[in-house]
Design a protein around this motif. Structure first.
Motif, mmCIF file in Angstrom:
data_model
loop_
_atom_site.group_PDB
_atom_site.id
_atom_site.type_symbol
_atom_site.label_atom_id
_atom_site.label_comp_id
_atom_site.label_asym_id
_atom_site.label_seq_id
_atom_site.Cartn_x
_atom_site.Cartn_y
_atom_site.Cartn_z
ATOM 1 N N HIS A 30 2.859 3.299 8.770
ATOM 2 C CA HIS A 30 3.202 3.322 10.191
ATOM 3 C C HIS A 30 3.609 1.961 10.726
ATOM 4 O O HIS A 30 4.130 1.854 11.820
ATOM 5 N N SER A 31 3.364 0.894 9.953
ATOM 6 C CA SER A 31 3.876 -0.413 10.342
ATOM 7 C C SER A 31 5.316 -0.470 9.830
ATOM 8 O O SER A 31 5.646 -1.200 8.903
ATOM 9 N N PRO A 48 -4.904 9.247 2.189
ATOM 10 C CA PRO A 48 -5.192 8.192 3.166
ATOM 11 C C PRO A 48 -4.698 6.808 2.731
ATOM 12 O O PRO A 48 -4.718 5.875 3.528
ATOM 13 N N ASN A 49 -4.242 6.668 1.486
ATOM 14 C CA ASN A 49 -3.968 5.326 0.943
ATOM 15 C C ASN A 49 -2.843 4.538 1.619
ATOM 16 O O ASN A 49 -2.970 3.330 1.799
ATOM 17 N N PRO A 50 -1.706 5.185 1.950
ATOM 18 C CA PRO A 50 -0.568 4.376 2.432
ATOM 19 C C PRO A 50 -0.551 4.120 3.933
ATOM 20 O O PRO A 50 0.493 3.777 4.472
ATOM 21 N N CYS A 51 -1.687 4.221 4.623
ATOM 22 C CA CYS A 51 -1.748 4.042 6.075
ATOM 23 C C CYS A 51 -0.937 5.093 6.823
ATOM 24 O O CYS A 51 0.075 4.775 7.457
ATOM 25 N N GLY A 82 0.804 -1.223 0.000
ATOM 26 C CA GLY A 82 0.000 0.000 0.000
ATOM 27 C C GLY A 82 0.832 1.266 0.000
ATOM 28 O O GLY A 82 0.550 2.213 -0.748
ATOM 29 N N ALA A 111 -4.756 7.586 9.738
ATOM 30 C CA ALA A 111 -5.671 6.827 8.867
ATOM 31 C C ALA A 111 -6.325 7.703 7.797
ATOM 32 O O ALA A 111 -7.265 7.278 7.128
ATOM 33 N N GLY A 112 -5.819 8.936 7.654
ATOM 34 C CA GLY A 112 -6.353 9.816 6.609
ATOM 35 C C GLY A 112 -7.685 10.447 6.963
ATOM 36 O O GLY A 112 -8.338 11.044 6.110
ATOM 37 N N SER A 141 0.878 14.405 -0.445
ATOM 38 C CA SER A 141 -0.488 14.916 -0.557
ATOM 39 C C SER A 141 -1.359 13.994 -1.408
ATOM 40 O O SER A 141 -2.474 13.648 -1.040
#
Lengths: 281, 186
Positions: free
Chosen positions: A272-273, A181-184, A149, A240-241, A177
């Motif tokens: 964030h993981s 929200p897509n990449p966590c 992701g 989480a966007g 930008s």
């Protein structure tokens, strides 16, 4: 000359892959705690609380933090005074991935024929292997599972030198930008400045191994990291966007001289993981 | 608003929902991601029956880690939904009422939500260990050969999601971000 059996590298890769996917680093746990205190959005604070709880649960129950246990990115720093014995190094690394992802119940996310049939390789091989020869007689093994992701939101710009610092910063902030929200989010922004096309991308990836909260030893780059972080956090993306002031965990820059005609800027986004573990053999 | 709901979802329930509402979902939901969607839509295009009846149902975009012995399922958080944008409208037109994932949807999906009275729901990305605790049963019901991408029937209890896109055009990602966007002195 020191001899090292590649079977030890296999064992290390397997162990580190499982550990990385299960135990989030203390630097990230500390970040979640601090960010939850200063986040203005109630929803954002709630998400950061969930991520803390998730990290604790993963550690306590040996369950992967995230179902996307990634492609297995492996960095080897091989001392030039080490003689590797017992087999072929790349095969040994792949065997470590096969063992770690199999015995560790990690998800196998690699597909062969990527633009066609996309058939799962079944064991998460091949490793995405980067080797470097360094002084000494040790081998450092770093395993950094990378989810899809965040990787999908990464970008490289072969910018014009006339675009300068402003152009580079705009490109980086624009990439964050657009990722939204897509990449966590919150995310780590790994940046590679200069070099050639592939070196820029490599530096962006390698920078993600740095400890969250650490300062770039080069003051010019440290200032640039701060500026980019400030601009990204003003985007409002949030945990989480869902909106908030915590969009970016940290910005890490690596740099190399570039060709007189070129100004490569690579941005590798890390969710964030943020998983990586290392061992020295 | 906060709601507890049991699947399948009715039109009357979906009419109540607005971007930002929180739901705790119980009952049966189905999993599916890229490869499974590709196969489902190929069947739709050929006019053939699907291996699952999507009417009134929710599809959760997830590919879990393998369950260890004694576990119901492994880590099971949402994947990025945008990759399903090419497929979702056709399933919504067949009566699918909800999708769970993370990340933005395109205009075609948002239009399909409006015309079919359906919702797009967000679960917390990267919280796969935490979310797996709300899954009480899991079995593969189609495309076992796809491994992590097989379609599973999950039984969930109070599975936590937030409404991202409602049937009125509301978008929590856009609204939430606008609220915290600010200028930077440079």
């Amino acid at each position: 000359m020191r001899e090292l059996d590649v079977a030890r590298i296999t064992e290390a890769v397997a162990k580190l892959a499982v550990e990385a996917c299960t135990y989030l680093g203390d630097d990230m746990v500390d970040f979640f705690k601090k960010a939850a205190e200063r986040e203005e959005s109630e929803t954002g604070r709630d998400i950061l609380g969930q991520l803390l709880e998730n990290a604790k649960l993963a550690r306590d129950t040996n369950m992967p933090l995230c179902q996307d246990t990634g492609l297995a990115v492996v960095f080897l720093e091989i001392g030039q005074d080490v003689h590797l014995v017992g087999g072929d190094l790349e095969t040994a690394v792949d065997e470590g991935v096969r063992k770690g992802y199999g015995e560790g119940y990690l998800r196998k996310s690699a597909v062969a024929d990527p633009i066609g049939a996309r058939v799962n390789t079944g064991d998460n091989t091949p490793a995405m292997l980067h080797t470097r020869i360094v002084p000494g007689d040790k081998v450092k093994v770093i395993v950094a599972p990378k989810g899809g992701g965040a990787e999908n939101m990464s970008a490289i710009g072969m910018l014009k030198p006339s675009q300068g610092i402003q152009g580079a910063v705009d490109f980086i902030v624009d990439t964050v930008s657009k990722a939204g929200p897509n990449p966590c989010p919150p995310i780590i922004v790994g940046v590679g400045l200069g070099g050639t096309f592939e070196k820029a991308a490599y530096m962006a990836k390698h920078s993600l191994l740095r400890k969250v909260g650490s300062t770039n030893p080069e003051p010019r780059l440290a200032a640039l990291e701060d500026e980019i972080e400030k601009r990204c956090n003003a985007l409002g993306i949030g945990p989480a966007g869902l909106g908030g002031i915590t969009s970016v965990i940290d910005v890490f820059i690596e740099e190399l001289p570039a060709h007189i005609a070129s100004m490569p800027v690579a941005v590798n986004i890390q969710c964030h993981s943020a998983r990586h573990k290392e061992a020295v053999l | 608003m906060e709601y507890k709901v049991t699947t399948p979802l009715s039109d009357e329930f979906i009419e109540k929902l607005h971007a930002g509402d929180r739901l705790l979902i119980s009952g049966i939901i189905y999993t599916g991601r890229d490869a499974a969607h590709k196969r489902l839509v190929a069947l739709v295009d050929k006019g053939e029956p699907l291996p699952i009846d999507v009417k009134g149902q929710i599809i959760y975009f997830v590919g879990p880690t393998p369950a260890k012995p004694g576990e119901v399922i492994g880590s099971a958080g949402p994947t990025t939904s945008g990759r399903m944008d090419a497929y979702s409208p056709k399933l919504l037109d067949l009566g699918l009422k909800g999708m769970i994932g993370k990340g933005s949807r395109n205009d075609a999906v948002k239009e399909a939500l409006k015309r079919n009275k359906a919702v797009y729901l967000g679960a917390t990305g990267g919280a796969g260990a935490l979310l797996s605790q709300r899954i009480t049963a899991a079995k593969v019901v189609a495309y076992e050969d796809l491994g992590p991408e097989a379609i599973r029937e999950l039984e969930v209890k109070d599975f936590p999601v937030v409404v991202i896109n409602d049937m009125y055009g509301g978008d929590l990602y856009v609204e939430g971000r606008k609220q915290y966007e600010r200028g930077v002195d440079s």
